[in-house]
Design a protein around this motif. Structure first.
Motif, PDB file in Angstrom:
ATOM      1  N   PHE A  28       0.833  -1.188   0.000  1.00 39.92           N
ATOM      2  CA  PHE A  28       0.000   0.000   0.000  1.00 39.92           C
ATOM      3  C   PHE A  28       0.877   1.251   0.000  1.00 39.92           C
ATOM      4  N   PRO A  29       0.426   2.328  -0.653  1.00 38.60           N
ATOM      5  CA  PRO A  29       1.114   3.621  -0.513  1.00 38.60           C
ATOM      6  C   PRO A  29       0.754   4.244   0.827  1.00 38.60           C
ATOM      7  N   ARG A  30       1.589   5.155   1.285  1.00 38.77           N
ATOM      8  CA  ARG A  30       1.325   5.819   2.563  1.00 38.77           C
ATOM      9  C   ARG A  30       2.030   7.160   2.567  1.00 38.77           C
ATOM     10  N   ALA A  31       1.415   8.155   3.210  1.00 35.18           N
ATOM     11  CA  ALA A  31       2.027   9.487   3.307  1.00 35.18           C
ATOM     12  C   ALA A  31       1.672  10.087   4.658  1.00 35.18           C
ATOM     13  N   THR A  32       2.694  10.472   5.417  1.00 35.85           N
ATOM     14  CA  THR A  32       2.457  11.093   6.715  1.00 35.85           C
ATOM     15  C   THR A  32       2.253  12.604   6.599  1.00 35.85           C
ATOM     16  N   LEU A  33       2.613  13.180   5.435  1.00 32.94           N
ATOM     17  CA  LEU A  33       2.332  14.588   5.155  1.00 32.94           C
ATOM     18  C   LEU A  33       1.306  14.658   4.031  1.00 32.94           C
ATOM     19  N   ILE A  34       0.163  15.297   4.311  1.00 32.55           N
ATOM     20  CA  ILE A  34      -0.904  15.368   3.312  1.00 32.55           C
ATOM     21  C   ILE A  34      -0.600  16.441   2.269  1.00 32.55           C
ATOM     22  N   LEU A  35      -0.300  17.668   2.722  1.00 30.79           N
ATOM     23  CA  LEU A  35      -0.015  18.785   1.817  1.00 30.79           C
ATOM     24  C   LEU A  35       1.493  18.955   1.722  1.00 30.79           C
ATOM     25  N   ARG A  36       2.074  18.282   0.772  1.00 28.49           N
ATOM     26  CA  ARG A  36       3.531  18.300   0.641  1.00 28.49           C
ATOM     27  C   ARG A  36       4.000  19.655   0.150  1.00 28.49           C
ATOM     28  N   GLY A  37       5.010  20.226   0.821  1.00 30.41           N
ATOM     29  CA  GLY A  37       5.609  21.484   0.402  1.00 30.41           C
ATOM     30  C   GLY A  37       5.142  22.688   1.180  1.00 30.41           C
ATOM     31  N   VAL A  38       4.024  22.571   1.906  1.00 32.71           N
ATOM     32  CA  VAL A  38       3.499  23.728   2.641  1.00 32.71           C
ATOM     33  C   VAL A  38       4.461  24.162   3.742  1.00 32.71           C
ATOM     34  N   LEU A  39       4.984  23.196   4.485  1.00 33.31           N
ATOM     35  CA  LEU A  39       5.906  23.527   5.572  1.00 33.31           C
ATOM     36  C   LEU A  39       7.165  24.200   5.050  1.00 33.31           C
ATOM     37  N   ALA A  40       7.662  23.724   3.906  1.00 30.97           N
ATOM     38  CA  ALA A  40       8.878  24.309   3.339  1.00 30.97           C
ATOM     39  C   ALA A  40       8.616  25.708   2.798  1.00 30.97           C
ATOM     40  N   LEU A  41       7.503  25.889   2.089  1.00 27.50           N
ATOM     41  CA  LEU A  41       7.208  27.188   1.489  1.00 27.50           C
ATOM     42  C   LEU A  41       6.949  28.262   2.545  1.00 27.50           C
ATOM     43  N   LEU A  42       6.342  27.883   3.649  1.00 26.21           N
ATOM     44  CA  LEU A  42       6.109  28.840   4.730  1.00 26.21           C
ATOM     45  C   LEU A  42       7.324  28.970   5.647  1.00 26.21           C
ATOM     46  N   GLY A  43       8.046  27.869   5.805  1.00 28.85           N
ATOM     47  CA  GLY A  43       9.140  27.859   6.768  1.00 28.85           C
ATOM     48  C   GLY A  43      10.403  28.534   6.285  1.00 28.85           C
ATOM     49  N   ILE A  44      10.730  28.420   4.997  1.00 24.66           N
ATOM     50  CA  ILE A  44      11.978  28.996   4.498  1.00 24.66           C
ATOM     51  C   ILE A  44      12.005  30.527   4.651  1.00 24.66           C
ATOM     52  N   PRO A  45      10.933  31.263   4.265  1.00 27.76           N
ATOM     53  CA  PRO A  45      10.944  32.711   4.530  1.00 27.76           C
ATOM     54  C   PRO A  45      11.050  33.035   6.013  1.00 27.76           C
ATOM     55  N   ALA A  46      10.390  32.230   6.858  1.00 19.23           N
ATOM     56  CA  ALA A  46      10.479  32.460   8.303  1.00 19.23           C
ATOM     57  C   ALA A  46      11.906  32.238   8.805  1.00 19.23           C
ATOM     58  N   LEU A  47      12.587  31.236   8.246  1.00 15.01           N
ATOM     59  CA  LEU A  47      13.973  30.983   8.638  1.00 15.01           C
ATOM     60  C   LEU A  47      14.879  32.151   8.256  1.00 15.01           C
ATOM     61  N   LEU A  48      14.675  32.677   7.058  1.00 18.87           N
ATOM     62  CA  LEU A  48      15.490  33.818   6.630  1.00 18.87           C
ATOM     63  C   LEU A  48      15.249  35.030   7.518  1.00 18.87           C
ATOM     64  N   PHE A  49      13.983  35.268   7.883  1.00 21.27           N
ATOM     65  CA  PHE A  49      13.665  36.394   8.765  1.00 21.27           C
ATOM     66  C   PHE A  49      14.307  36.213  10.142  1.00 21.27           C
ATOM     67  N   LEU A  50      14.187  35.011  10.721  1.00 20.84           N
ATOM     68  CA  LEU A  50      14.761  34.765  12.043  1.00 20.84           C
ATOM     69  C   LEU A  50      16.280  34.818  12.014  1.00 20.84           C
ATOM     70  N   PHE A  51      16.872  34.366  10.912  1.00 23.84           N
ATOM     71  CA  PHE A  51      18.327  34.439  10.798  1.00 23.84           C
ATOM     72  C   PHE A  51      18.787  35.889  10.782  1.00 23.84           C
ATOM     73  N   GLY A  52      18.095  36.724   9.993  1.00 24.50           N
ATOM     74  CA  GLY A  52      18.436  38.143   9.965  1.00 24.50           C
ATOM     75  C   GLY A  52      18.187  38.812  11.297  1.00 24.50           C
ATOM     76  N   LEU A  53      17.087  38.459  11.983  1.00 23.58           N
ATOM     77  CA  LEU A  53      16.785  39.045  13.293  1.00 23.58           C
ATOM     78  C   LEU A  53      17.838  38.660  14.320  1.00 23.58           C
ATOM     79  N   THR A  54      18.286  37.424  14.274  1.00 25.79           N
ATOM     80  CA  THR A  54      19.312  36.971  15.216  1.00 25.79           C
ATOM     81  C   THR A  54      20.620  37.721  14.995  1.00 25.79           C
ATOM     82  N   LEU A  55      21.026  37.904  13.727  1.00 30.92           N
ATOM     83  CA  LEU A  55      22.243  38.654  13.434  1.00 30.92           C
ATOM     84  C   LEU A  55      22.128  40.093  13.919  1.00 30.92           C
ATOM     85  N   TRP A  56      20.960  40.699  13.716  1.00 30.57           N
ATOM     86  CA  TRP A  56      20.750  42.083  14.142  1.00 30.57           C
ATOM     87  C   TRP A  56      20.836  42.223  15.667  1.00 30.57           C
ATOM     88  N   LEU A  57      20.264  41.255  16.391  1.00 28.73           N
ATOM     89  CA  LEU A  57      20.303  41.299  17.857  1.00 28.73           C
ATOM     90  C   LEU A  57      21.729  41.117  18.360  1.00 28.73           C
TER      91      LEU A  57
END
Length: 250
Positions: A28-57
């Motif tokens: 049988f096929p199986r997938a533990t993530l239903i909407l593939r790519g959503v976490l990456a598309l939302l998370g990568i911009p957040a990572l860039l923002f947090l990285f810049g914020l950390t450097l600024w602090l």
């Protein structure tokens, strides 16, 4: 927890159908993530923002030195790092999770084989805690259960079908894995698996939808195409697809 009951629908219409049906094993096929790519598309911009914020602090702390509000600075510096690690783990999971996590039911060996992907949010760069680690269990020790959770903001009632593995001596659950994220599909898959294991492939219907090769990029989304392909380790791949030889220990 509710045990899956006999379904009252047509099994041949199930989609997606089994990846493989043969005399020896069913997959049988199986997938533990239903909407593939959503976490990456939302998370990568957040990572860039947090990285810049950390450097600024850090720049402000080392440029102007500690003040009497030094505790606030500590929290401001540590906070983004913690959030960075949390979001990074979700992005890594989205990118590294295989495009399919199949389950094989070998009726001649009376075992099931799970293409299981293990991960740990605390050990982000550990090969020991991240990666494909297939496991095998005795069919007689496996039961299917329905887990119903009400999650406001996530569609309301969520119904997952899980496979629970019990120790036959103590009846203690030793492992629990996701089977399907759909009650309808879970009931159908479980009914098909029981028919196959108890009566063989001749008891199964002729499925309306054709099986697909998940390692083939055709028809998959761009994020699925970026995901790693399914590659069973040679020893467990051979075992899960074949009958036991004469005199082989089970």
């Amino acid at each position: 927890m509710d045990e899956v009951s006999d379904p009252h629908f047509t099994l041949k219409d199930i989609s997606p159908p089994p990846n493989h049906v043969g005399d020896v094993y069913l997959e049988f096929p199986r997938a533990t993530l239903i909407l593939r790519g959503v976490l990456a598309l939302l998370g990568i911009p957040a990572l860039l923002f947090l990285f810049g914020l950390t450097l600024w602090l850090y720049w402000n702390v080392f440029s102007y030195g500690w003040t009497r509000e030094w505790m606030m600075y500590v929290m401001l510096v540590i906070g983004p790092i913690v959030w960075f690690g949390s979001i990074f783990s979700f992005v890594k999971l989205d990118l590294m999770l295989p495009r399919d996590e199949p389950i094989r039911f070998n009726r001649l060996r009376r075992k099931i084989y799970l293409y299981q992907y293990r991960f740990n949010y605390f050990y982000l760069f550990s090969r020991k805690h991240w990666g494909v680690k297939p496991v095998a269990y005795n069919w007689d020790d496996v039961t299917a259960e329905v887990y119903r959770v009400y999650a406001p903001g996530h569609g309301g009632l969520i119904e997952n079908v899980m496979l629970s593995v019990r120790n036959p001596e103590t009846n203690e659950v030793i492992d629990r894995v996701l089977f399907t994220s759909s009650l309808y599909r879970g009931e159908a898959y479980w009914a098909i698996a029981r028919l196959f294991m108890q009566q063989g492939p001749e008891a199964l219907p002729k499925f309306v939808h054709p099986p697909r090769d998940w390692n083939d990029d055709d028809g998959l989304s761009h994020m699925h195409c970026l995901a790693p392909k399914v590659k069973w380790p040679d020893d467990i791949d051979r075992e899960s697809r074949t009958a036991p030889s004469e005199g082989e220990a089970q």
